[in-house]
Design an enzyme around this catalytic site. Structure first.
Site: not given
Ligand code: TNX
Length: 513
Positions: A326-327
């Site tokens: 993620d991210e």
């Protein structure tokens, strides 16, 4: 003839008197079960709990003794007398009997619980089914009792099996560290409500929490702090094994997560060579996200990941390893795809299946990958098109770190406020267009710990929302509605109090005084 009827009148009178003085509940359908079972039928009598001084387990059936022991321990606490557990080759006529059903009779993880005047019979589809039946049985018992009371379990039959086979919660032990005892408490919370997966977010910018023997500085350096600058911590491999076993005894599988290529500052601070510029980063104790990345075109990065996954796979009896993903805001798109592709092959080489946050759908996706939907519908549907399964963790519904409302003293609200009704009132199979039940592996409620520092704070964010997520995972959507659920949840307030759980007393729930 006459004699008998006088006798039976006497019996009725005595039992009425008993029910008045001891408030004996003989209607099984009145029990506030969470999650709600598939069917409950009452036969209007009571099984005297002291008869449970013997819990029998079917001889030769594997994995049932642990359930018997957990049940025995709880009954001992309530009745004050000791309970023996033993195996038997023939079904007893009295006591509690735990056995496996013929495979075809019940769905996976399902059970039949039959309570009659002399015998409590638990038949599970598998060991998990037996454990879940025991949890149901425990919900028929009072939360507290003094040893002089005679306790009765209302008689009847419950048949039950879950809507989804994967029902989990996540604990972020990276932003704030939670020690072995605290994680065991979290496991107990899941077990009470028949959840069967604990996802541990073991690494992030602020800390590396699992000992990796071939890269010792990960914990020597990367494990030594946390958000706010506290001293952090980590699990030795021995401690981690202890957690895996404790969870397994409660039919819970641990899914370990190594978040990468972003969320890796703790590793980048521990080993200079993992950085593209060859310079170690400073340890980080803030709460920003998206600033760190592994160097995706260095060979050492993949040697490192191979070692980490090899050691972690050896500690993991379950099929899954979570690779985060993620991210990764400072990893170029092509580098990200190249990286996730390579990491999938490494995990597969070590015999495990992959789960990753929904961004990983941008990569190729090998067989048997699960995409964890948290924010991006497009990523998730792309994952489905590439053949992935979906784990449902919609931030706006299922994030345990979201505040209940604007006055909640802990938590965040970037995905909105999640009052208890909002957390309960949704169906994983219809929430997102293009994702249906066939695509869904299960549901998971994540607790991120930027603002959550100790187990009391964990309890406040988790209760009373967790039982709702457990019910979403277990009970068919046609059988769920908030107005009825909230009256059952209300009865669990006393349970939370008896267990010393600090919970959010939502004004939407008619708690019992
Ligand atoms: C987003 S959810 C994150 C986490 C944060 C969380 C806080 C996800 C995959 N990433 O890094 O802790 O929000 O709610």
């Amino acid at each position: 003839m006459r004699k008998i009827s006088v006798l039976s009148i006497l019996v009725i009178l005595v039992s009425m008197f008993q029910s008045c003085s001891e408030k004996v509940e003989t209607d099984l359908t009145k029990t506030a079960f969470i999650p709600k079972p598939t069917t409950v039928t009452a036969t209007g009598d009571g099984y005297k709990l002291t008869n449970a001084s013997l819990i029998y387990v079917q001889e030769g059936a594997e994995g049932l003794l642990g359930t018997a022991e957990i049940l025995a321990e709880r009954i001992e606490q309530l009745t004050g007398s000791s309970v023996e557990t033993k195996t038997t080759s023939s079904p007893p006529s009295k006591g509690v009997y735990i056995s496996l059903a013929d495979k075809e009779q019940l769905n996976d993880q399902g059970y039949e619980l039959k309570i009659s005047k002399n015998l409590v019979s638990i038949k599970g589809a598998d060991a998990a089914g037996c454990f879940f039946a025991a949890q149901t049985l425990l919900q028929t018992l009072p939360v507290e009792a003094d040893n002089t009371q005679t306790l009765y379990i209302p008689t009847g039959t419950i048949t039950d099996s879950p809507e989804y086979t994967y029902r989990g919660a996540m604990l972020d032990v990276a932003r704030h560290f939670f020690n072995v005892e605290e994680v065991k408490q979290y496991i107990d919370f899941l077990a009470m409500y028949k959840m069967n997966v604990l996802h541990l977010h073991l690494t992030d910018d602020q800390g590396w929490r699992i000992e990796i023997k071939s890269w010792p500085k990960l914990t020597e350096i990367g494990g030594q702090t946390e958000v706010g600058g506290g001293k952090g911590g980590f699990y030795t491999q021995e401690q981690y094994k202890e957690l895996v076993e404790y969870a397994a005894d409660r039919q819970i599988m641990i899914v370990p997560e190594i978040d990468m290529p972003g969320h890796t500052n703790a590793a980048l601070a521990s080993y200079a060579e993992l950085n593209c510029d060859g310079k170690a980063r400073e340890l980080y104790t803030g709460t920003e996200v998206g600033f760190s990345t592994f160097c995706t075109d260095k060979e050492v990065t993949y040697q490192f990941i191979d070692d980490v996954i090899r050691e972690l796979a050896a500690l993991t009896p379950g099929p899954y390893i979570h690779i985060g993903g993620d991210e990764s805001h400072v990893t170029a798109h092509d580098d990200y795809v190249y990286f996730v592709n390579k990491v999938q092959d490494i995990v597969a080489k070590h015999g495990k299946k992959i789960i990753g946050w929904d961004e990983i759908a941008n990569a190729k996706l090998i067989d048997d990958v699960t995409v964890q939907f948290w924010a991006d519908v497009e990523n998730t549907t792309m994952g489905v098109e590439k053949g992935a399964q979906v784990l449902m963790s919609p931030a706006a519904r299922a994030y345990l770190d979201m505040q209940y409302d604007s006055t909640t003293h802990l938590g965040l609200h970037w995905a909105g406020y999640i009052e208890v009704d909002h957390g309960y009132n949704w169906d994983p199979a219809t929430l997102v267009e293009g994702i249906s039940k066939d695509n869904i592996l299960g549901i998971e409620a994540p607790l991120w710990s930027e603002t959550v520092t100790n187990i009391d704070e964990v309890e406040f964010m988790v209760f009373p929302r967790l039982p709702g997520y457990a019910e979403i995972g277990w009970t068919a959507p046609s059988e769920r509605n908030w107005d009825e659920y909230k009256t059952r949840l209300a009865k669990h307030g006393k349970r939370f109090e008896a267990l010393g759980i600090d919970y959010y007393k939502s004004a939407l729930v008619p708690w019992e005084e």
